[in-house]
Scaffold this motif. Structure first.
Motif, PDB file in Angstrom:
ATOM      1  N   VAL A  26      20.575  15.336  49.264  1.00  0.00           N
ATOM      2  CA  VAL A  26      21.094  16.643  48.874  1.00  0.00           C
ATOM      3  C   VAL A  26      20.608  17.700  49.851  1.00  0.00           C
ATOM      4  CG1 VAL A  26      21.269  18.370  47.041  1.00  0.00           C
ATOM      5  CG2 VAL A  26      20.982  15.956  46.443  1.00  0.00           C
ATOM      6  N   TRP A  27      21.529  18.522  50.300  1.00  0.00           N
ATOM      7  CA  TRP A  27      21.206  19.723  51.055  1.00  0.00           C
ATOM      8  C   TRP A  27      21.530  20.933  50.188  1.00  0.00           C
ATOM      9  CZ3 TRP A  27      18.968  20.755  55.692  1.00  0.00           C
ATOM     10  CH2 TRP A  27      18.806  19.695  56.608  1.00  0.00           C
ATOM     11  N   ALA A  28      20.699  21.971  50.264  1.00  0.00           N
ATOM     12  CA  ALA A  28      20.994  23.246  49.626  1.00  0.00           C
ATOM     13  C   ALA A  28      20.878  24.342  50.675  1.00  0.00           C
ATOM     14  CB  ALA A  28      20.033  23.524  48.472  1.00  0.00           C
ATOM     15  N   ILE A  29      21.818  25.286  50.656  1.00  0.00           N
ATOM     16  CA  ILE A  29      21.853  26.358  51.652  1.00  0.00           C
ATOM     17  C   ILE A  29      21.712  27.694  50.937  1.00  0.00           C
ATOM     18  CG2 ILE A  29      23.232  27.476  53.456  1.00  0.00           C
ATOM     19  CD1 ILE A  29      24.563  24.801  53.974  1.00  0.00           C
ATOM     20  N   GLY A  30      20.788  28.515  51.427  1.00  0.00           N
ATOM     21  CA  GLY A  30      20.494  29.788  50.790  1.00  0.00           C
ATOM     22  C   GLY A  30      21.545  30.852  51.039  1.00  0.00           C
ATOM     23  N   ASP A  31      21.251  32.064  50.599  1.00  0.00           N
ATOM     24  CA  ASP A  31      22.197  33.183  50.619  1.00  0.00           C
ATOM     25  C   ASP A  31      22.645  33.501  52.044  1.00  0.00           C
ATOM     26  OD1 ASP A  31      20.659  33.033  48.268  1.00  0.00           O
ATOM     27  OD2 ASP A  31      21.070  35.121  47.788  1.00  0.00           O
ATOM     28  N   ILE A  32      23.953  33.513  52.269  1.00  0.00           N
ATOM     29  CA  ILE A  32      24.529  33.679  53.607  1.00  0.00           C
ATOM     30  C   ILE A  32      24.820  35.150  53.913  1.00  0.00           C
ATOM     31  CG2 ILE A  32      26.464  33.044  55.104  1.00  0.00           C
ATOM     32  CD1 ILE A  32      26.703  30.499  53.190  1.00  0.00           C
ATOM     33  N   HIS A  33      25.342  35.862  52.957  1.00  0.00           N
ATOM     34  CA  HIS A  33      25.596  37.305  53.077  1.00  0.00           C
ATOM     35  C   HIS A  33      26.285  37.691  54.387  1.00  0.00           C
ATOM     36  CE1 HIS A  33      24.086  38.979  49.405  1.00  0.00           C
ATOM     37  NE2 HIS A  33      22.881  38.437  49.541  1.00  0.00           N
ATOM     38  N   GLY A  34      27.426  37.078  54.634  1.00  0.00           N
ATOM     39  CA  GLY A  34      28.239  37.513  55.761  1.00  0.00           C
ATOM     40  C   GLY A  34      27.743  37.117  57.130  1.00  0.00           C
ATOM     41  N   ARG A  35      26.791  36.203  57.226  1.00  0.00           N
ATOM     42  CA  ARG A  35      26.282  35.774  58.531  1.00  0.00           C
ATOM     43  C   ARG A  35      26.970  34.479  58.952  1.00  0.00           C
ATOM     44  NH1 ARG A  35      21.914  38.509  60.867  1.00  0.00           N
ATOM     45  NH2 ARG A  35      22.596  37.257  62.639  1.00  0.00           N
ATOM     46  N   ASP A  36      28.245  34.590  59.304  1.00  0.00           N
ATOM     47  CA  ASP A  36      28.990  33.419  59.752  1.00  0.00           C
ATOM     48  C   ASP A  36      28.422  32.860  61.042  1.00  0.00           C
ATOM     49  OD1 ASP A  36      30.104  35.963  60.771  1.00  0.00           O
ATOM     50  OD2 ASP A  36      31.459  34.673  61.917  1.00  0.00           O
ATOM     51  N   ASP A  37      27.764  33.720  61.841  1.00  0.00           N
ATOM     52  CA  ASP A  37      27.168  33.259  63.095  1.00  0.00           C
ATOM     53  C   ASP A  37      26.040  32.270  62.858  1.00  0.00           C
ATOM     54  OD1 ASP A  37      25.786  35.466  61.919  1.00  0.00           O
ATOM     55  OD2 ASP A  37      24.682  35.784  63.780  1.00  0.00           O
ATOM     56  N   LEU A  38      25.363  32.365  61.711  1.00  0.00           N
ATOM     57  CA  LEU A  38      24.302  31.423  61.362  1.00  0.00           C
ATOM     58  C   LEU A  38      24.833  30.262  60.529  1.00  0.00           C
ATOM     59  CD1 LEU A  38      21.548  34.012  60.328  1.00  0.00           C
ATOM     60  CD2 LEU A  38      21.835  32.884  62.546  1.00  0.00           C
ATOM     61  N   GLY A  64      25.299  30.445  46.704  1.00  0.00           N
ATOM     62  CA  GLY A  64      25.971  31.696  46.365  1.00  0.00           C
ATOM     63  C   GLY A  64      25.575  32.851  47.261  1.00  0.00           C
ATOM     64  N   ASP A  65      26.184  34.021  46.995  1.00  0.00           N
ATOM     65  CA  ASP A  65      26.040  35.223  47.815  1.00  0.00           C
ATOM     66  C   ASP A  65      26.520  34.949  49.234  1.00  0.00           C
ATOM     67  OD1 ASP A  65      25.190  36.664  45.665  1.00  0.00           O
ATOM     68  OD2 ASP A  65      23.225  37.187  46.485  1.00  0.00           O
ATOM     69  N   TYR A  66      27.810  34.661  49.324  1.00  0.00           N
ATOM     70  CA  TYR A  66      28.451  34.419  50.615  1.00  0.00           C
ATOM     71  C   TYR A  66      28.870  35.727  51.269  1.00  0.00           C
ATOM     72  CZ  TYR A  66      28.771  30.201  47.846  1.00  0.00           C
ATOM     73  OH  TYR A  66      28.457  29.156  47.026  1.00  0.00           O
ATOM     74  N   VAL A  67      29.124  36.742  50.446  1.00  0.00           N
ATOM     75  CA  VAL A  67      29.682  38.002  50.926  1.00  0.00           C
ATOM     76  C   VAL A  67      28.655  39.121  50.856  1.00  0.00           C
ATOM     77  CG1 VAL A  67      32.001  37.299  50.198  1.00  0.00           C
ATOM     78  CG2 VAL A  67      30.564  38.639  48.636  1.00  0.00           C
ATOM     79  N   ASP A  68      29.050  40.294  51.420  1.00  0.00           N
ATOM     80  CA  ASP A  68      28.303  41.553  51.363  1.00  0.00           C
ATOM     81  C   ASP A  68      27.149  41.587  52.362  1.00  0.00           C
ATOM     82  OD1 ASP A  68      30.038  42.073  49.323  1.00  0.00           O
ATOM     83  OD2 ASP A  68      28.562  42.104  47.723  1.00  0.00           O
ATOM     84  N   ARG A  69      26.819  42.796  52.752  1.00  0.00           N
ATOM     85  CA  ARG A  69      25.671  43.141  53.593  1.00  0.00           C
ATOM     86  C   ARG A  69      25.850  42.735  55.058  1.00  0.00           C
ATOM     87  NH1 ARG A  69      21.055  41.868  49.016  1.00  0.00           N
ATOM     88  NH2 ARG A  69      21.228  43.907  47.990  1.00  0.00           N
ATOM     89  N   GLY A  70      26.085  41.464  55.354  1.00  0.00           N
ATOM     90  CA  GLY A  70      26.313  41.050  56.735  1.00  0.00           C
ATOM     91  C   GLY A  70      27.739  41.360  57.164  1.00  0.00           C
ATOM     92  N   PRO A  71      28.024  41.277  58.467  1.00  0.00           N
ATOM     93  CA  PRO A  71      29.329  41.727  58.991  1.00  0.00           C
ATOM     94  C   PRO A  71      30.472  40.736  58.838  1.00  0.00           C
ATOM     95  CG  PRO A  71      27.938  40.985  60.793  1.00  0.00           C
ATOM     96  CD  PRO A  71      27.086  40.922  59.551  1.00  0.00           C
ATOM     97  N   GLY A  72      30.183  39.460  58.539  1.00  0.00           N
ATOM     98  CA  GLY A  72      31.235  38.447  58.602  1.00  0.00           C
ATOM     99  C   GLY A  72      31.633  37.834  57.279  1.00  0.00           C
ATOM    100  N   SER A  73      31.728  38.617  56.216  1.00  0.00           N
ATOM    101  CA  SER A  73      32.045  38.054  54.901  1.00  0.00           C
ATOM    102  C   SER A  73      33.387  37.330  54.892  1.00  0.00           C
ATOM    103  CB  SER A  73      32.053  39.155  53.829  1.00  0.00           C
ATOM    104  OG  SER A  73      30.750  39.659  53.613  1.00  0.00           O
TER     105      SER A  73
END
Length: 294
Positions: A26-38, A64-73
């Motif tokens: 299992v992999w889990a990925i933390g809050d992305i917040h618009g950082r498509d570059d990462l 969760g928290d894929y959107v908001d704050r970062g530029p690439g939501s």
């Protein structure tokens, strides 16, 4: 009723040596917040890692928290919605409180000003939209909600409509924000899974599984007997964190944004971008952790 109360008050202990079942990774990925570059480099690295394994089940849980704050939501939503369903990976997408608020704005424009106070303005801009200069203008928010609804593609719309609230695998329970102490994990309210913070973080009361969560950003990954927090404030720190669970092993992979360095060339001062870096780290064994390490 008495039986339920008695069950709720029975002391619960987290597993001494938490693990995922044999044949499962299992992999889990933390809050992305618009950082498509990462996001894209870390997903590429995870897929490459999974290709080296012969496990029967390969699961990737986004917290969760894929959107908001970062530029690439918008780019993040498009990327996640387009992940292949036929490559042997179980992609699981949890809902975050920011997706919850975005969905509310699409139904009820009156929440627009509140949404923008904690990052929704960045999401709107990623769709080519701009929040109204006068935040009290109800008509302007109605038009903006309608425009966002129009710009959302069918894949992105389906993605947002089908987000999950929780995932459990072996001795681990995955939720965006955490869980309410004293309540069985299977009975947790959606509101708590999306929004809980202090009550969950300050408690020392254990759950029947180790809770893996995001929502509350920290400079470093937090791990103790009851929870693992992997929100490392990617939108601001430039560090997106993922956790790999295999048997009793627990490892961290982080995508680190490129540094902006002085350009020493003849052309004079400037910037020279570097590639996103990937770094691995171990989480200490449970026996080495203390509750007061947080």
């Amino acid at each position: 009723m008495f039986h339920k109360l008695l069950k709720r008050r029975t002391p619960v202990r987290a597993p001494e040596s938490p693990r995922v079942p044999a044949g499962v990774v299992v992999w889990a990925i933390g809050d992305i917040h618009g950082r498509d570059d990462l996001l894209e480099p870390i997903v590429d690295a995870i897929r490459a890692d999974l290709q080296t394994m012969d496990d029967d089940r390969k699961i990737v849980v986004f917290l969760g928290d894929y959107v908001d704050r970062g530029p690439g939501s918008r780019a993040v939503l498009k990327f996640l919605a387009g992940l292949p369903s036929d490559d042997g990976v179980e992609w699981r997408f949890l809902k975050g409180n920011h997706e919850e608020t975005m969905a509310k704005f699409l139904r009820d424009p009156s929440v627009g000003a509140q949404w923008c106070e904690y990052g929704g303005d960045a999401t709107l801009r990623s769709f080519g939209l701009r929040p109204p200069d006068m935040r009290h203008r109800a008509e302007a928010w109605r038009h903006l909600s309608s425009d966002l609804n129009h710009k959302l593609g069918a894949e992105e719309r389906d993605f947002l409509a089908n987000l999950e609230m929780r995932v459990a695998v072996g001795d681990y329970f995955f939720a965006h924000a955490g869980a309410r102490p004293g309540e069985p994990l299977e009975s947790q309210a959606d509101e708590d899974l999306l929004w809980i913070r202090g009550t969950f973080l300050r408690s020392e009361q254990e759950f029947e599984k180790v809770v893996v969560h995001g929502h509350t950003p920290t400079a470093e990954v937090h791990a103790d007997r009851r929870r693992i927090g992997i929100d490392t404030r990617a939108y601001e720190s430039g560090v997106l964190t993922a956790l790999r669970l295999k048997g009793e092993e627990r490892r961290i992979l982080q995508a680190v944004a490129p540094q902006v360095m002085p350009d020493a060339g003849d052309a004079g001062p400037g910037v020279r971008p570097h590639a996103v870096a990937l770094r691995w780290a171990d989480i200490p064994a449970v026996a080495d952790l203390r509750l007061d390490d947080a």
